[in-house]
Design an enzyme around this catalytic site. Structure first.
Site, short mmCIF file in Angstrom:
data_model
loop_
_atom_site.label_atom_id
_atom_site.label_comp_id
_atom_site.label_asym_id
_atom_site.label_seq_id
_atom_site.Cartn_x
_atom_site.Cartn_y
_atom_site.Cartn_z
N ARG A 112 -0.18 -14.52 -10.58
CA ARG A 112 0.85 -15.10 -9.71
C ARG A 112 1.62 -16.16 -10.50
O ARG A 112 2.84 -16.19 -10.47
CB ARG A 112 0.20 -15.69 -8.47
CG ARG A 112 -0.09 -14.69 -7.38
CD ARG A 112 -0.94 -13.52 -7.84
NE ARG A 112 -1.25 -12.59 -6.78
CZ ARG A 112 -2.37 -12.61 -6.07
NH1 ARG A 112 -3.33 -13.50 -6.33
NH2 ARG A 112 -2.57 -11.73 -5.12
N ASP A 141 -2.55 -7.84 -11.22
CA ASP A 141 -2.26 -7.93 -9.78
C ASP A 141 -0.84 -7.43 -9.53
O ASP A 141 -0.14 -7.04 -10.46
CB ASP A 141 -2.46 -9.36 -9.25
CG ASP A 141 -2.97 -9.35 -7.82
OD1 ASP A 141 -2.36 -8.68 -6.97
OD2 ASP A 141 -3.98 -10.03 -7.54
N HIS A 202 -3.78 -4.00 -5.00
CA HIS A 202 -3.26 -5.07 -5.87
C HIS A 202 -2.90 -4.53 -7.26
O HIS A 202 -3.19 -5.15 -8.28
CB HIS A 202 -4.28 -6.20 -6.01
CG HIS A 202 -4.34 -7.10 -4.81
ND1 HIS A 202 -3.26 -7.84 -4.39
CD2 HIS A 202 -5.36 -7.37 -3.95
CE1 HIS A 202 -3.61 -8.54 -3.30
NE2 HIS A 202 -4.86 -8.28 -3.01
N ASP A 265 -10.57 -5.53 -3.53
CA ASP A 265 -10.23 -6.23 -2.28
C ASP A 265 -8.87 -5.81 -1.75
O ASP A 265 -8.00 -5.35 -2.50
CB ASP A 265 -10.23 -7.75 -2.51
CG ASP A 265 -9.19 -8.17 -3.53
OD1 ASP A 265 -9.08 -7.49 -4.57
OD2 ASP A 265 -8.47 -9.16 -3.30
N GLU A 266 -8.72 -5.98 -0.45
CA GLU A 266 -7.42 -5.91 0.23
C GLU A 266 -6.60 -4.68 -0.13
O GLU A 266 -5.40 -4.77 -0.33
CB GLU A 266 -6.61 -7.18 -0.07
CG GLU A 266 -7.29 -8.45 0.39
CD GLU A 266 -6.47 -9.70 0.12
OE1 GLU A 266 -6.41 -10.56 0.99
OE2 GLU A 266 -5.88 -9.81 -0.98
C1 ACM Z 1 -9.43 -12.36 -2.48
O1 ACM Z 1 -9.30 -13.56 -2.24
N1 ACM Z 1 -8.51 -11.49 -2.10
C2 ACM Z 1 -10.59 -11.83 -3.16
#
Ligand code: ACM
Ligand code: ZN
Length: 713
Positions: A112, A141, A202, A265-266
């Protein structure tokens, strides 16, 4: 004077972080300045000392450290360094020490906002002094691919860069040579570097470089906003796994540690539902939605299993975020529990190793560490130093089950969406990282918050000496801070800090210093005032200064009957605008709006922000009723708010429009008043403000409860 005081204190007290397992303080001191040949560091594998542990004996005439491994000797040296006063004197002690956990981790997110190699090394250097031993390097990411992969040059040629809303290009990456250098630098300080290559979510930066990796193969831009896009890697395609296998083949050459983090994740799986290849894979594998998870969750689990197989070829172990539990956990996977402790408890219960890093329990250092109204913008939430310190990584439930030993460690996560500079990154990390170091190393029964607070001051002085920034609590108002206060006759101002610090202030407009008036209790005012306040640490450092204006005013008159109207008068203009100044001369056209919150609803929220996105600004005015004469506090995350024609909130000039710090009080007469709000859809600091609430909130006289301002119908 200060130096003398420190010397006296350091001779009498042990200022080591993390607190050692056992300390016996003796009489007298050892003088480092006259110590030639009397300091011995002995490696003795047969000593029976635990891994990474050490003994350190300081008498008047010598210093001796013993450890069974090199890491233990390194930690003995760090302890000795912290014991040594500025005058070179070390108190006589006998220390026996060993860590509670083998994984004492910190995470960095260069995706980021990028950290140059020097900054990465600085973090490794300072955190290893506090016996942290694992750096989790989040290298890929949606907003940038940061690791050179020779077989796929476009990952860094294009995937490492993003074009921001203003047209500027942001990016950077680490060459393999730089990565080898960092890994070696870390190894010298007994820090293992764990790389994270995110899959299957991601991964926009990879898809930007190689579009065939997604289900649709469409062109995408590297993301310049935060959040979770709808587009993921396609696990229906063999070519996706070929790509991942090739990447891993290069990654394992660079990172010698046993773990590789695969993210997990996500991941949004909506597109998999409509992808013929994903659906064919689901059918071929016989995956069905049931109580264990949806077919798509099981498809992710399949992809993670394949990653485990790829890593196993290289003798490496897989670690992933707790979503890897969904749809079935791979047999040898280690789980990083971030969505609370639930995932970690489940995985440990099943016999898997676990690293605890729950955001709910203080392990997310991107959270606010004080009142959001006085701290710089952050991702949200609230994680004070004390909250970090109070966390025990082994949940009671696991202790009761006798499964506590599966918790291998604890880690802080330092996501960098809202971290726009290295100095701010340091501010978010310290001193919370000191609390983490202590919970990671020290047995819980040895923890002592008051004593830790005292030692934190020494650690912060060390940061000062190294030019590293850190958080010092800023004076806050209990119950919620506001810089623009109002009153009619007289008022008081109460101040506090998130941990005990001396508060100073001035009333004459000058900048406060350590010599300014000390705050000793609520300040009373009967006329207009400007308060400048800061806190001062025990060693004389000052926090950022807060300026609070107290405006004495007559309640603003209610609108005459003839000017009162129902509903909202709203209009919109299209284009890219930065601040409310840019709206002068814009062409507005009327739109229908029911509520101020609908200012953000004039374009659909699209998490993928395609190039066809229409940027705009909108304004709306309406009337609202005030039931009693008194002081009202207003807040809004829209760009600007006017009450009765007075501009009271302007968020449009900040670097990111989140958690407005522009709340303002006004005294209002009973009756009807006018509100106007403006919203500008632009992207500043990576935040998509279509997710903001453009309501105006109001805190009435004597009330503790914020309410949404209701306009007349
Ligand atoms: C996370 O904070 N998405 C692992
Ligand atoms: Zn697919």
């Amino acid at each position: 004077m200060m130096k003398l005081l420190l010397t006296l204190l350091s001779a009498a007290m042990i200022n080591v972080i993390p607190k050692p397992a056992s300390v016996e303080v003796g009489e007298g001191v050892f003088d480092m300045n006259r110590s030639k040949g009397k300091v011995e560091f002995k490696l003795d594998p047969a000593s029976g000392i635990a891994p990474e542990g050490y003994t350190l004996t300081v008498s008047r005439c010598r210093v001796k450290a013993v450890a069974a491994d090199e890491a233990g000797l390194f930690y003995a040296r760090q302890t000795l360094d912290q014991l040594t006063g500025p005058d070179g004197k070390v108190p006589c002690v006998k220390i026996k020490d060993a860590p509670r956990f083998s994984w004492r981790g910190f995470h960095i997110d260069p995706c980021r906002h990028f950290l140059p190699v020097d900054e990465v090394k600085k973090q490794i250097d300072i955190l290893s002094r506090y016996k942290m031993n694992t750096m989790h390097w989040h290298l890929t990411d949606d907003q940038g691919w940061r690791i050179e992969i020779k077989k796929y040059p476009r990952l860094t040629e294009v995937g490492a860069y993003r074009t921001e809303f203003d047209g500027s290009v942001y990016g950077g990456f680490y060459t393999q040579e730089q990565i080898r250098d960092v890994v070696a630098y870390a190894a010298e300080r007994h820090v293992t570097v764990v790389p994270e290559i995110e899959m299957p979510g991601h991964a926009i930066s990879a898809i930007r470089a190689y579009p065939h990796l997604s289900c649709t193969g469409e062109d995408v831009s590297t993301f310049y906003t935060w959040g979770t896009p709808d587009i993921s890697l396609c696990p229906g395609k063999e070519s996706t796994f070929e790509f991942l296998e090739d990447v891993i083949a290069e990654v394992v050459e660079l990172f010698p540690g046993e773990y590789i983090h695969i993210g997990g994740d996500e991941c949004r799986k909506g597109r998999w539902e409509n992808c013929p290849l994903c659906q064919a894979r689901i059918k071929e594998l016989g995956l069905v939605s049931d109580a264990q998870g949806t077919a798509e969750e099981k498809l992710q689990s399949y992809a993670v299993h394949r990653m485990e197989g790829i890593l196993a070829k290289y003798g490496r172990k897989l670690i992933g975020w707790d979503e890897i539990l969904e749809g079935g956990l791979s047999p040898n996977a280690t789980v990083m529990s971030w969505r609370g402790e639930k995932g970690g408890i489940k995985a440990a219960g099943e016999g898997h190793d676990v690293i605890m890093t729950p955001g709910t329990d203080g392990m997310y250092f991107d959270h606010f560490q004080g009142d959001p109204k006085v701290e710089p913008a952050s991702i949200g939430h609230y994680t004070t130093l004390e909250k970090v310190y109070s966390y025990d990584p082994v949940p009671e439930e696991l202790q009761k089950q006798g499964k506590g030993h599966h918790v291998k460690g604890v880690q802080c996560n330092n996501w960098s969406e809202y971290i726009y500079s290295d100095s701010h990154r340091q501010y978010m990390l310290f001193p919370r990282a000191f609390a983490l170091a202590e919970i990671a190393w020290t047995q819980p029964e040895r923890k002592d918050w008051a004593d830790f607070n005292r030692r934190v001051d020494y650690a912060c002085m060390d940061l000062d000496a190294r030019g590293i920034n850190y958080h010092i609590p800023i004076p806050e108002q209990p119950g919620g801070s506001c810089d623009k206060l109002a009153f009619t006759d007289e008022t008081t101002l109460e101040l506090t800090t998130t941990r005990p610090e001396r508060i100073v202030y001035t009333l004459d407009g000058t900048e406060p210093s350590a010599a300014s008036e000390e705050y000793a209790g609520p300040l009373s005012f009967s006329s207009e005032a400007l308060v400048k306040t800061a806190s001062i640490t025990s060693y004389g450092r000052m926090s950022p200064v807060r300026t609070i204006r107290l405006r004495k005013m007559k309640p603003m008159a209610a609108l005459p009957e003839a000017e009162v109207f129902g509903g909202l008068r709203a209009s919109r203009t299209d284009g890219k605008f930065w601040t409310i100044d840019d709206l002068q001369g814009a062409e507005w056209h009327k739109v229908e709006l029911e509520r101020l919150r609908d200012l953000v609803a004039l374009e659909p929220y699209n998490r993928n922000l395609p190039d066809t996105t229409r940027f705009y600004a909108a304004r709306a005015e309406g009337c609202f009723k005030v039931k009693e004469t008194g002081v009202y506090r207003f807040s809004s995350d829209s760009d600007a708010v006017w009450i009765d024609g007075q501009l009271i909130i302007d968020n449009s000039r900040g670097s990111v429009k989140r958690y407005s710090r522009q709340d303002t009080e006004l005294a209002l007469e009973k009756g009807v008043h006018k509100v106007e709000a403006v919203f500008i859809f632009n992207i500043k600091g990576g935040w998509n403000p279509l997710r903001n609430k453009t309501d105006v909130s109001v805190l009435g006289p004597g009330s503790k409860e914020w309410k949404t301002l209701k306009t007349l119908e």
